[in-house]
Scaffold this motif. Structure first.
Motif, PDB file in Angstrom:
ATOM      1  N   GLN A 114       0.820  -1.208   0.000  1.00  0.00           N
ATOM      2  CA  GLN A 114       0.000   0.000   0.000  1.00  0.00           C
ATOM      3  C   GLN A 114       0.852   1.256   0.000  1.00  0.00           C
ATOM      4  O   GLN A 114       0.540   2.223  -0.706  1.00  0.00           O
ATOM      5  CB  GLN A 114      -0.933  -0.015   1.216  1.00  0.00           C
ATOM      6  CG  GLN A 114      -2.015  -1.076   1.167  1.00  0.00           C
ATOM      7  CD  GLN A 114      -2.929  -1.018   2.379  1.00  0.00           C
ATOM      8  OE1 GLN A 114      -3.005   0.009   3.065  1.00  0.00           O
ATOM      9  NE2 GLN A 114      -3.609  -2.116   2.665  1.00  0.00           N
ATOM     10  N   GLN A 118       1.865   4.141  -3.540  1.00  0.00           N
ATOM     11  CA  GLN A 118       1.305   5.484  -3.507  1.00  0.00           C
ATOM     12  C   GLN A 118       1.961   6.374  -4.546  1.00  0.00           C
ATOM     13  O   GLN A 118       3.101   6.145  -4.970  1.00  0.00           O
ATOM     14  CB  GLN A 118       1.482   6.105  -2.115  1.00  0.00           C
ATOM     15  CG  GLN A 118       0.643   5.449  -1.036  1.00  0.00           C
ATOM     16  CD  GLN A 118       0.914   6.057   0.334  1.00  0.00           C
ATOM     17  OE1 GLN A 118       1.743   6.951   0.479  1.00  0.00           O
ATOM     18  NE2 GLN A 118       0.210   5.565   1.340  1.00  0.00           N
ATOM     19  N   GLU A 119       1.226   7.408  -4.933  1.00  0.00           N
ATOM     20  CA  GLU A 119       1.774   8.369  -5.882  1.00  0.00           C
ATOM     21  C   GLU A 119       2.988   9.059  -5.263  1.00  0.00           C
ATOM     22  O   GLU A 119       2.952   9.516  -4.126  1.00  0.00           O
ATOM     23  CB  GLU A 119       0.710   9.401  -6.239  1.00  0.00           C
ATOM     24  CG  GLU A 119       1.161  10.393  -7.298  1.00  0.00           C
ATOM     25  CD  GLU A 119       0.069  11.380  -7.662  1.00  0.00           C
ATOM     26  OE1 GLU A 119       0.330  12.255  -8.489  1.00  0.00           O
ATOM     27  OE2 GLU A 119      -1.045  11.258  -7.093  1.00  0.00           O
TER      28      GLU A 119
END
Length: 395
Positions: A114, A118-119
């Motif tokens: 996760q 992420q960006e």
């Protein structure tokens, strides 16, 4: 578990010299434009370990141990031939076990996927298979030579400041074998203590730099940073014993904290005390003034430590150099007016360096390394590194 730093594997095998670190990064340096990029990667990876540790969640001591494991692993390995993101996850997983705060492997894999996806990080190929992390754990412990006991500067800091028994952080940051201190004190005579207030003591954990001394974009980020924790963004934990890093943090505290700095300046500017008069000239005890509370001799305290003060000054200078470099790093994308080149993957001069740029840098390093392995100057393809092969399989 060892309670004597000098007899530990940490001291005997994992305090290295600069030549060793230079040799460890010599091949990585062939695939970057500037040697500063390696220093930015040190900050980037340590930040990732800290963020992953907070998500799991892990205590600060476990995060520090995971960072030391990461540094030790890359004394023997290359960034361009391994998957640092998988190594980060494995270091957090193993450090949690070593510090008796275990987390389930499924949680480590899930939180890693996760966070890395992420960006700004853009790692879309982090494996969801727990066996990949379990395999990486095996190789990590092997390269660490099963040396999983790590000493940190926290206990020395508390002990020197007379807070080992009273301070609430002892249970969190205490060294292995808290309360066991039958041998000679390696930090000094043990006869005196530096009585710091809560403010200066917290400054030893975090640095408070005047806003006017910083550029606008990085001023907020440098407020309340933990000095000792920040040293893990560099390779100081591989170069110096932990008690030396703690003493350097105290030295910076005395200089950067307003109250202690003013006290030192007042002591240096104060005139010499008048000679003591004989008690026979006193008119009576009823008219005597109370004796003034003696001020602490900060300079004398530092001079009385049985350590190399030039080395302490060198460590302090390296910490300040780290903060100077850190000013050009941002975990968030910069505003349009602060350096669009960093956001697009180009880093030069004083532009802000972002995680996106460093992730792309790692990919370019790996691709260039693969090309060199496939088409070496000798004309004979080189054997692919085993860990690089595993990285390709994961991808």
């Amino acid at each position: 578990m060892a309670t004597d730093f000098w007899a530990s594997s940490h001291n005997k095998r994992w305090i290295v010299d600069r030549a060793t670190l230079k040799q460890a990064r010599s091949e990585d340096l062939q695939y970057v434009e500037s040697a500063e990029h390696i220093d930015f990667l040190n900050i980037y990876f340590a930040n990732l370990i800290a963020m992953l540790g907070k998500r799991l969640p892990l205590r600060q001591r476990v995060i520090a141990t995971a960072t030391v494991f990461f540094r030790r692993f890359y004394v023997k390995n290359l960034y361009c031939e391994t998957d640092p993101f998988m190594v980060i996850a494995a270091c957090c997983y193993v450090a949690a076990k070593a510090e008796e705060s275990p987390v389930h492997i499924k949680n480590v894999v899930s939180e890693s996927r996760q966070m890395f996806s992420q960006e700004g990080y853009g790692i879309k190929n982090f494996p969801s298979d727990n066996s990949k992390l379990a395999e990486m754990e095996f190789y990590l412990v092997s390269d660490l030579e099963c040396d999983l006991v790590v000493f940190h500067p926290y206990r020395t800091l508390l002990t020197l400041c007379g807070r080992e028994a009273a301070h609430a952080v002892v249970s969190e940051a205490g060294e292995v074998g808290v309360g066991i201190d039958n041998g000679p004190r390696y930090w000094g005579t043990g006869e005196g203590r530096l009585e710091l207030g809560e403010g200066p003591l917290q400054t030893a954990w975090h640095v408070v730099i005047p806003y006017s001394n910083l550029t606008e974009r990085c001023a907020f980020e440098l407020f309340h940073r933990f000095i000792i924790n920040d040293t893990y963004r560099s390779e100081l934990c591989l170069l110096y014993p932990p008690h030396m890093i703690a003493i350097a943090a105290i030295y910076l505290t005395l200089v950067l904290n307003d109250k202690t700095r003013d006290a030192i300046q007042a002591q240096s500017a104060a005139p010499a005390p008048p000679p003591r008069r004989s008690s026979r000239t006193n008119t009576g005890s009823a008219h005597r003034k109370p004796a003034p509370v003696p001020q602490q001799d900060f300079v004398g305290f530092m001079a009385g430590l049985r350590v190399s003060l030039p080395t302490v000054a060198m460590i302090a200078q390296e910490i300040l150099s780290l903060y100077t470099l850190w000013e050009r790093y941002s975990d968030t994308a910069p505003e349009s007016g602060l350096g669009a080149s960093a956001a697009s993957g180009v880093s030069a001069g004083d532009d802000v360096v972002t995680p996106a740029f460093l992730t792309q840098l790692l990919l370019r390093m790996r691709e260039a390394r693969l090309a060199d392995l496939a088409h070496p100057a000798s004309g004979q393809p080189m054997a692919t590194n085993k860990r690089l092969g595993r990285t390709q399989a994961v991808g």
